[in-house]
Write an enzyme that holds these catalytic residues in place. Sequence first.
Site, PDB file in Angstrom:
ATOM      1  N   TYR A 296      39.461  44.493  42.294  1.00  0.00           N
ATOM      2  CA  TYR A 296      39.635  45.942  42.348  1.00  0.00           C
ATOM      3  C   TYR A 296      38.436  46.623  43.006  1.00  0.00           C
ATOM      4  O   TYR A 296      38.581  47.520  43.818  1.00  0.00           O
ATOM      5  CB  TYR A 296      39.823  46.505  40.938  1.00  0.00           C
TER       6      TYR A 296
ATOM      7  N   GLU B 179      41.374  36.168  33.832  1.00  0.00           N
ATOM      8  CA  GLU B 179      40.139  36.941  33.676  1.00  0.00           C
ATOM      9  C   GLU B 179      39.322  36.523  32.461  1.00  0.00           C
ATOM     10  O   GLU B 179      39.174  37.267  31.491  1.00  0.00           O
ATOM     11  CB  GLU B 179      40.449  38.439  33.634  1.00  0.00           C
TER      12      GLU B 179
END
Length: 513
Positions: free
Chosen positions: A360, A230
Amino acid sequence: MSQLPSDVSAELNPDPRPGNRRDFVKSAGLAALGLATTPLLLSSCDTKPAPVAETQPAAAGGGAHGLSFPAGFLWGTATASYQVEGAVNVDGRGPSIWDTFSHTPGKIANNDTGDVACDFYHRYKEDTQLIKSLNAKAFRFSIAWSRIFPTGKGAPNQKGLDFYNRLVDELLANGIQPFATLYHWDLPQALQDQYKGWQGRETAQAFGDYAGYMAEKLSDRVKHFFTLNELWTFIQLGYGDGVFAPGLKLPPAELNQARHHAVLAHGLAVQAIRAHGRPDTRVGLAENIKVAVPYIETPEHIKAAEIATREFNAGYTTVILEGKYTDTFLKNAGANAPKFTAEDLKIISSPLDFCGINIYNPEAYVRAADNAEGYEKIPFAKSHPTSTSKWELLAPEVLYWGARHMQNIWKVKELYITENGCSGTDELTPENRVNDTDRVAFLRGYLSQLQRAVTDGAPVKGYFYWSLVDNFEWASGYGIRFGLFYMDYKTLKRYPKASAEYFRTMAQQNAVL
């Protein structure tokens, strides 16, 4: 760790309204979690989807849908070093920026730290048995850079390497494939002090050297390495918004340069792993791509979503997979654009064996528009369902479109969902149970969409649930829980949740149930 959108203020302050989770489950939340489990339209791409791989039939009576995955599909779970290991002063580990940040009063909810976390460093054998109990055949973990090189470079620390050797051997002995992430945000503090962390090109070079060393030492047993986890999150939140370590708020030009050094570090690591790893070593990236979801699945809106997704990820995934910054990215940055060379871009775009994506929630729903961008973002409704983390806007189809965009935009041939999970307010009953029906519904809804993507030809080879156990959730501390296993932070005992049983059965039958 979970993905965060650009507006992170809500993340650090979970919704204080009483009954939030209860109201969410009773209302639109569960309806949203069960969105479309059957294909609607395929894609805007001109070519037909790849042939569907042969699948294993679901067991008789295995749920209402029996949505099977291909034979050999990998079921796994994930953790990260600072979030679970603890033992921060053990066996020569050097301090990281998260040690410093978490010990700065007011930076973490309840002033929590990762000093002990889940004590995975001492309990990895116990946790390996938890992984095995889930019928999981893969485990994604991260290596703490400062356990190997306490100051980020120089002489390696053998005791730190010994720990990861023990962990890898334990996983393999239990039939679990190790997937190693080389950087999950815990930068050695010495590199922050000496080079201003990712602001310094020297940090990128040091990361390449570290990556090569780990490939040399572990690739006889670890066949899959992720470089950085990330990039968007640790750069934007750590160097732009100041809410993650090291807590800086850089001006745009300096932030863009730090961003460039991070993608350069990825490329240098890929080259170093290829140079020092065994011939069969495979290397990839784990990025929380920003996914644009077409608000209606018609060709014009799907095309708009592809255009938007490419631009949303211009500073990270796009430059890594294309070897160039988009014209729009450079135009918008103007005088604040990063300084780089053609050689930098060649290094950054070093070929990958696979890609991992952490997903997500969508970055946006989009529709086609007659404007310069070719798309228009649709604002999220105030009543759009979320998990207990207000940033986690629930939209199961994001898993479908994340996989399809990677295939259609960048022609990725091998893909893993490296993180996907649902936060909750899980409570342990007197019978030591956790009835996390919300997480079960989340898994059913999201994985139905993943199965749909695979059926439509997306090259997804495995799924890693975030996370194995409840753990230190960065700036939120221990206040939110993502695990399949409940962690009693006073006793460090682990208890399986209802979602663990659900995951175990899915992994056993290789199907959404």
